[in-house]
Design a protein around this motif. Structure first.
Motif, mmCIF file in Angstrom:
data_model
loop_
_atom_site.group_PDB
_atom_site.id
_atom_site.type_symbol
_atom_site.label_atom_id
_atom_site.label_comp_id
_atom_site.label_asym_id
_atom_site.label_seq_id
_atom_site.Cartn_x
_atom_site.Cartn_y
_atom_site.Cartn_z
ATOM 1 N N ALA A 191 -29.972 33.645 25.830
ATOM 2 C CA ALA A 191 -28.942 33.912 26.829
ATOM 3 C C ALA A 191 -29.600 34.279 28.154
ATOM 4 O O ALA A 191 -30.765 34.708 28.187
ATOM 5 C CB ALA A 191 -28.032 35.048 26.360
ATOM 6 N N THR B 142 -20.084 27.371 27.532
ATOM 7 C CA THR B 142 -20.660 27.228 26.202
ATOM 8 C C THR B 142 -19.613 27.646 25.196
ATOM 9 O O THR B 142 -18.568 28.205 25.560
ATOM 10 C CB THR B 142 -21.961 28.040 26.029
ATOM 11 O OG1 THR B 142 -22.625 27.597 24.836
ATOM 12 C CG2 THR B 142 -21.694 29.537 25.924
ATOM 13 N N LYS C 135 -24.758 35.297 32.913
ATOM 14 C CA LYS C 135 -25.302 36.377 32.082
ATOM 15 C C LYS C 135 -24.204 37.304 31.594
ATOM 16 O O LYS C 135 -24.244 37.812 30.468
ATOM 17 C CB LYS C 135 -26.365 37.151 32.854
ATOM 18 C CG LYS C 135 -25.927 37.703 34.191
ATOM 19 C CD LYS C 135 -27.090 38.426 34.882
ATOM 20 C CE LYS C 135 -26.724 38.883 36.293
ATOM 21 N NZ LYS C 135 -26.773 37.742 37.235
ATOM 22 N N ALA D 280 -22.221 35.469 28.911
ATOM 23 C CA ALA D 280 -22.983 35.447 27.662
ATOM 24 C C ALA D 280 -22.925 36.800 26.957
ATOM 25 O O ALA D 280 -22.775 36.868 25.726
ATOM 26 C CB ALA D 280 -24.425 35.053 27.950
ATOM 27 N N ARG D 281 -23.051 37.875 27.705
ATOM 28 C CA ARG D 281 -23.010 39.199 27.091
ATOM 29 C C ARG D 281 -21.650 39.453 26.445
ATOM 30 O O ARG D 281 -21.563 39.941 25.306
ATOM 31 C CB ARG D 281 -23.308 40.292 28.114
ATOM 32 C CG ARG D 281 -23.369 41.692 27.497
ATOM 33 C CD ARG D 281 -23.735 42.758 28.499
ATOM 34 N NE ARG D 281 -22.651 43.034 29.436
ATOM 35 C CZ ARG D 281 -22.655 44.064 30.291
ATOM 36 N NH1 ARG D 281 -23.703 44.879 30.339
ATOM 37 N NH2 ARG D 281 -21.652 44.254 31.121
ATOM 38 N N ARG E 84 -26.036 31.053 23.883
ATOM 39 C CA ARG E 84 -25.167 31.647 24.896
ATOM 40 C C ARG E 84 -25.721 31.391 26.304
ATOM 41 O O ARG E 84 -25.981 32.292 27.079
ATOM 42 C CB ARG E 84 -24.990 33.148 24.627
ATOM 43 C CG ARG E 84 -24.150 33.437 23.396
ATOM 44 C CD ARG E 84 -23.992 34.904 23.114
ATOM 45 N NE ARG E 84 -25.243 35.527 22.750
ATOM 46 C CZ ARG E 84 -25.879 36.440 23.476
ATOM 47 N NH1 ARG E 84 -25.373 36.843 24.638
ATOM 48 N NH2 ARG E 84 -27.017 36.962 23.058
ATOM 49 N N GLU E 85 -25.913 30.137 26.593
ATOM 50 C CA GLU E 85 -26.323 29.667 27.914
ATOM 51 C C GLU E 85 -25.450 28.472 28.254
ATOM 52 O O GLU E 85 -25.122 27.663 27.376
ATOM 53 C CB GLU E 85 -27.797 29.263 27.909
ATOM 54 C CG GLU E 85 -28.318 28.624 29.192
ATOM 55 C CD GLU E 85 -28.299 29.549 30.402
ATOM 56 O OE1 GLU E 85 -27.198 29.688 30.996
ATOM 57 O OE2 GLU E 85 -29.342 30.112 30.737
#
Length: 466
Positions: free
Chosen positions: A118, A335, A313, A316-317, A341-342
């Motif tokens: 990620a 995604t 970011k 993704a978190r 998770r990118e």
């Protein structure tokens, strides 16, 4: 060292600032950070199609090897998401990608991807920035080794398996897809994946050109005239069912349909989320600049929306924390659950094709808007030097109006800049770009004329402050 600043997605700068000595310092900082964290595995190094990118990647490789790390260097320029996938698939310590994404050719950049695949959070990039230093090699006997690897095939295998699991089939044999790489790293990757799934692919700008034809590898409507014409008008060989484009490092996607031409990324996001909800359940993560149409789809299915600041970011978190089904941004980065998770424009091309093969996207979106109402969004930019952004936003905090374009401001969201929520359901957002010396102004409303009024009001609000 003060010149090296990690923004929304790594460090990008013009080539007069993005120099070999500074790139080597970043390599040393990453090596020191990983060693301090006790991460001893190999490191992936990738790069985009720019003239200088391979050389910078080799410099990073030398520094990392001199610090005792083995390096897997991409055998050619490849999309950023392929490197992210390789990190997770091969259980690597992390990875570095030399890319300036959609910025013009006189720029370059570097992004660090941690071992979870990620985007790096600020705590990580701050720790790397604190360790910037001249390379400090170990004795030669302790150096790591480097070897070139193909990051494409494992990612393609995973993408095919994931889409087959989601849709039941990744068969695109009935589709003709036009693909525009804009001379970037998606060429030979995204088009190859579509062909593997059975699509007939018509290639546009799929030759490497480090200058991207004299422009920026940004898949915006104004840069995709040939792709749009190919899809909306067909070509000498007949009908083209769908158009796909990627940005310079192919982590983002643009979609073109026969009826709509360039498909607004917000509409694609909403349509994709609703499509996934046909067989799966799960919440959605969207950035603060992304359409509220997502919220309407979620509400209709009894699902939850998680709003985060701009920057993948944060998407993704939240996806990890919430086990979300999909995450995305209005800029075309997405995604899905079960993948790294990118943001991944290569995977999304295959998923868009599979969705379209089942039912034409134009028909899906017609139904989406009929069920959930019309939403229009647009954005503009106001020039602002990076070192002035904080001051302007501080001044703006004291200048928030009671009305915008004749409508009362009911609430102000400060998750990322200032998002003014208006009484008629429209909104206006002002936030600093993390990659360019500009302030972004976004607006969403029920029609294009209202959006234009809001954007003009946003520019007028900023004009005396910049």
């Amino acid at each position: 060292m003060e010149t090296i600043r990690f923004g929304t997605d790594g460090w990008r700068a013009p080539l007069e600032e993005f120099t070999t000595p500074r790139v080597r310092m970043v390599g040393q900082a990453v090596a020191t950070y990983l060693a301090d964290e006790g991460l001893e595995g190999p490191i992936a190094v990738g790069y985009d199609a720019r003239e200088t990118s391979r050389g910078f990647a080799e410099e990073l490789t030398r520094v990392l090897c001199a610090n005792g790390f083995d390096v897997l260097l991409s055998d050619r320029d490849r999309p950023t998401p392929l490197v992210a996938y390789a990190i997770v698939d091969r259980d690597l310590a992390g990875g570095l990608v030399i890319t300036a994404s959609h910025n013009p050719p006189e720029y370059n950049g570097v992004k660090f991807i941690p071992h979870d695949g990620a985007p790096a959070l600020p705590a990580v990039t701050d720790a790397i920035a604190d360790r910037l230093a001249e390379p400090d090699p170990l004795p030669e006997d302790d150096h790591g080794t480097a070897r070139e690897v193909d990051f494409a095939e494992p990612h393609a295998d995973a993408a095919m398996a994931l889409v087959e699991g989601i849709t039941g089939s990744a068969d695109l044999s009935e589709l003709t897809v036009a693909y525009d790489a804009i001379h970037g790293s998606g060429r030979g990757t995204t088009d190859a994946l579509l062909e593997r799934a059975g699509a007939s692919v018509k290639r546009l700008r799929c030759e490497r050109d480090p200058d991207f034809g004299g422009g920026s590898p940004e898949p915006a409507a104004q840069n995709l005239d040939a792709l749009i014409a190919t899809v909306t008008d067909g070509d000498s060989d007949g009908v083209v069912d769908l158009g796909i484009a990627n940005d310079g490092d192919a982590d983002r996607i643009a979609v073109v349909t026969p009826e709509r031409g360039y498909l607004n990324e917000n509409l694609f996001f909403a349509a994709l989320y609703e499509y996934l909800l046909e067989d799966e359940s799960g919440s959605v993560v969207r950035s603060v600049s992304t359409t509220y149409l997502i919220d309407r789809v979620a509400e209709a299915h009894g699902e939850t929306v998680h709003e985060v600041p701009v920057g993948f970011k944060w998407v993704a978190r939240a996806m990890a924390e919430r086990d979300a089904l999909i995450g995305g941004e209005e800029s075309g980065g997405f995604t899905v659950r079960g993948h790294v998770r990118e943001k991944d424009g290569v995977l999304m091309a295959l998923l868009a094709g599979a969705m379209h093969a089942e039912e034409p996207l134009d028909e899906r979106i017609d139904r989406l808007l009929e069920d959930h109402g019309t939403v229009v969004q647009d954005k503009t930019s106001v020039d602002c030097p990076d070192d002035e952004k904080d001051r302007v936003l501080s001044d703006l905090e004291d200048e928030i109006p009671e009305t915008v374009a004749g409508t009362t401001v009911e609430d102000v969201n400060t998750a990322d800049g200032f998002k003014l929520l208006l009484a008629d359901g429209s909104w206006l957002l002002v936030r600093p770009s993390g990659t360019e010396p500009v302030l972004r102004v976004y607006a969403e409303a029920s029609d294009a004329e209202r959006v234009r009024e809001l954007l003009e009001a946003g520019e007028e609000l900023l004009e005396p402050l910049v």
